[in-house]
Design a protein around this motif. Structure first.
Motif, PDB file in Angstrom:
ATOM      1  N   ALA A 178       0.813  -1.215   0.000  1.00 43.33           N
ATOM      2  CA  ALA A 178       0.000   0.000   0.000  1.00 43.33           C
ATOM      3  C   ALA A 178       0.850   1.270   0.000  1.00 43.33           C
ATOM      4  N   LYS A 179       1.866   1.295   0.838  1.00 42.60           N
ATOM      5  CA  LYS A 179       2.708   2.498   0.940  1.00 42.60           C
ATOM      6  C   LYS A 179       3.324   2.844  -0.410  1.00 42.60           C
ATOM      7  N   GLU A 180       3.919   1.839  -1.051  1.00 40.32           N
ATOM      8  CA  GLU A 180       4.573   2.073  -2.335  1.00 40.32           C
ATOM      9  C   GLU A 180       3.571   2.521  -3.400  1.00 40.32           C
ATOM     10  N   LEU A 181       2.407   1.869  -3.459  1.00 37.05           N
ATOM     11  CA  LEU A 181       1.408   2.175  -4.483  1.00 37.05           C
ATOM     12  C   LEU A 181       0.815   3.568  -4.296  1.00 37.05           C
ATOM     13  N   ILE A 182       0.504   3.914  -3.050  1.00 38.78           N
ATOM     14  CA  ILE A 182      -0.108   5.211  -2.757  1.00 38.78           C
ATOM     15  C   ILE A 182       0.873   6.347  -3.019  1.00 38.78           C
ATOM     16  N   GLU A 183       2.103   6.174  -2.570  1.00 37.70           N
ATOM     17  CA  GLU A 183       3.096   7.228  -2.774  1.00 37.70           C
ATOM     18  C   GLU A 183       3.441   7.377  -4.258  1.00 37.70           C
ATOM     19  N   LYS A 184       3.512   6.266  -4.977  1.00 40.69           N
ATOM     20  CA  LYS A 184       3.790   6.329  -6.413  1.00 40.69           C
ATOM     21  C   LYS A 184       2.682   7.050  -7.158  1.00 40.69           C
ATOM     22  N   ALA A 185       1.436   6.810  -6.738  1.00 35.18           N
ATOM     23  CA  ALA A 185       0.291   7.443  -7.400  1.00 35.18           C
ATOM     24  C   ALA A 185       0.279   8.957  -7.201  1.00 35.18           C
ATOM     25  N   GLY A 186       0.719   9.415  -6.023  1.00 38.58           N
ATOM     26  CA  GLY A 186       0.599  10.837  -5.702  1.00 38.58           C
ATOM     27  C   GLY A 186       1.838  11.682  -5.905  1.00 38.58           C
ATOM     28  N   ASN A 187       3.009  11.064  -5.833  1.00 37.88           N
ATOM     29  CA  ASN A 187       4.249  11.846  -5.940  1.00 37.88           C
ATOM     30  C   ASN A 187       4.424  12.455  -7.329  1.00 37.88           C
ATOM     31  N   GLN A 188       4.842  13.699  -7.355  1.00 44.30           N
ATOM     32  CA  GLN A 188       5.135  14.383  -8.615  1.00 44.30           C
ATOM     33  C   GLN A 188       6.314  15.321  -8.356  1.00 44.30           C
ATOM     34  N   LYS A 189       7.402  15.100  -9.046  1.00 45.68           N
ATOM     35  CA  LYS A 189       8.652  15.808  -8.777  1.00 45.68           C
ATOM     36  C   LYS A 189       8.479  17.324  -8.724  1.00 45.68           C
ATOM     37  N   LYS A 190       8.893  17.899  -7.612  1.00 45.24           N
ATOM     38  CA  LYS A 190       8.880  19.340  -7.361  1.00 45.24           C
ATOM     39  C   LYS A 190       7.473  19.945  -7.295  1.00 45.24           C
ATOM     40  N   ILE A 191       6.437  19.084  -7.350  1.00 44.38           N
ATOM     41  CA  ILE A 191       5.066  19.584  -7.303  1.00 44.38           C
ATOM     42  C   ILE A 191       4.281  18.985  -6.135  1.00 44.38           C
ATOM     43  N   ALA A 192       4.428  17.662  -5.922  1.00 43.83           N
ATOM     44  CA  ALA A 192       3.666  17.011  -4.855  1.00 43.83           C
ATOM     45  C   ALA A 192       4.481  15.878  -4.238  1.00 43.83           C
TER      46      ALA A 192
END
Length: 274
Positions: A38-52
């Motif tokens: 879950a941690k990996e999937l959720i963070e991958k879905a939301g992370n955006q370099k220098k934006i989120a």
């Protein structure tokens, strides 16, 4: 130990990403997800370099979201997390996305969590307002009808203009203001709408654009079944185009967007939505 190290590494990377974000604004939300991935999937879905930046705590099932408030907001990040299959305090994941999760990741679903904000430090969740919902959806449908008319006229310049306006109207929808039934359909069809409208925008061949328009029409049809529009909508069919294709119209008279003047009146009304 390996699992702990992986979590430590991903958390460190997320915190490093957060430090790179300018105009930072941070909020916390509840997100369902209790499997090892879950941690990996959720963070991958939301992370955006220098934006989120997204940091998920599987133990408390909370996510900390840091965004550049001049470029996005936490709600947009939560939308992406929901589209990856994880229910949260603002968005209920589409059933299709949820069922694609591995069995051990398919948590018990609680439709009430969207309105449960106890103890959360986050931006104000706006209550559903029927007039606001109507205004938002009417804007989407009006641009769809104008796009349909551009195809009827076989006006490639106008198709380009109207697909841009239609795409903008999709992005402007605030899902927190949608009623539950509309919200569910919108979440299920959002990816299709965004993908197909983007494809129409980049496609140069108007016949291929028309095929993509038929896919957009199917998504709008599903939405029209639950939305409360202020007018009658005619669901119409052309049996000859691409094995049979449908579209929506505010007019009862047939004006075929798939053939234009070549076969303007080819088709029939198959359903009337009021």
């Amino acid at each position: 130990m390996k699992k702990y190290n992986l979590f430590a590494i991903t958390s460190f990377l997320a915190l490093s990403l957060s430090a790179q974000i300018k105009n930072a604004e941070t909020h916390q939300f509840s997100v369902k997800g209790n499997c090892s991935d879950a941690k990996e999937l959720i963070e991958k879905a939301g992370n955006q370099k220098k934006i989120a930046s997204v940091v998920y705590d599987a133990t408390t099932q909370t996510v900390e979201i840091t965004v550049d408030k001049t470029k996005t907001n936490a709600s947009e990040v939560l939308k992406k997390i929901a589209l990856a299959g994880f229910d949260n305090t603002e968005y209920f994941a589409p059933d299709e996305a949820y069922t694609k999760l591995k069995k051990d990741c398919q948590y018990p679903r609680d439709k009430q969590m969207m309105t449960d904000h106890s103890g959360m430090n986050h931006s104000t969740h706006q209550q559903t307002n029927s007039s606001q919902e109507s205004n938002q959806l009417s804007n989407v449908f009006e641009h769809y009808f104008k796009l349909k008319d551009a195809f009827v006229a076989t006006n490639e310049t106008e198709v380009k203009n109207q697909i841009a306006a239609f795409t903008k109207s999709i992005k402007a929808v605030e899902m927190g203001k949608l009623s539950h039934n509309v919200h569910m359909v919108w979440m299920e069809e959002l990816n299709n709408l965004e993908t197909n409208s983007a494809s129409i925008s980049t496609e140069k061949d108007i016949e291929k654009q028309r095929k993509l328009f038929s896919k957009v029409s199917e998504s709008l049809y599903k939405l029209s079944k639950v939305a409360k529009l202020d007018y009658t909508v005619y669901y119409q069919n052309c049996p000859m185009f691409n094995g049979g294709s449908n579209w929506l119209s505010k007019e009862e008279n047939i004006k075929n967007p798939y053939y234009g003047s070549k076969m303007l009146t080819c088709g029939s009304t198959v359903e009337i939505l009021k």
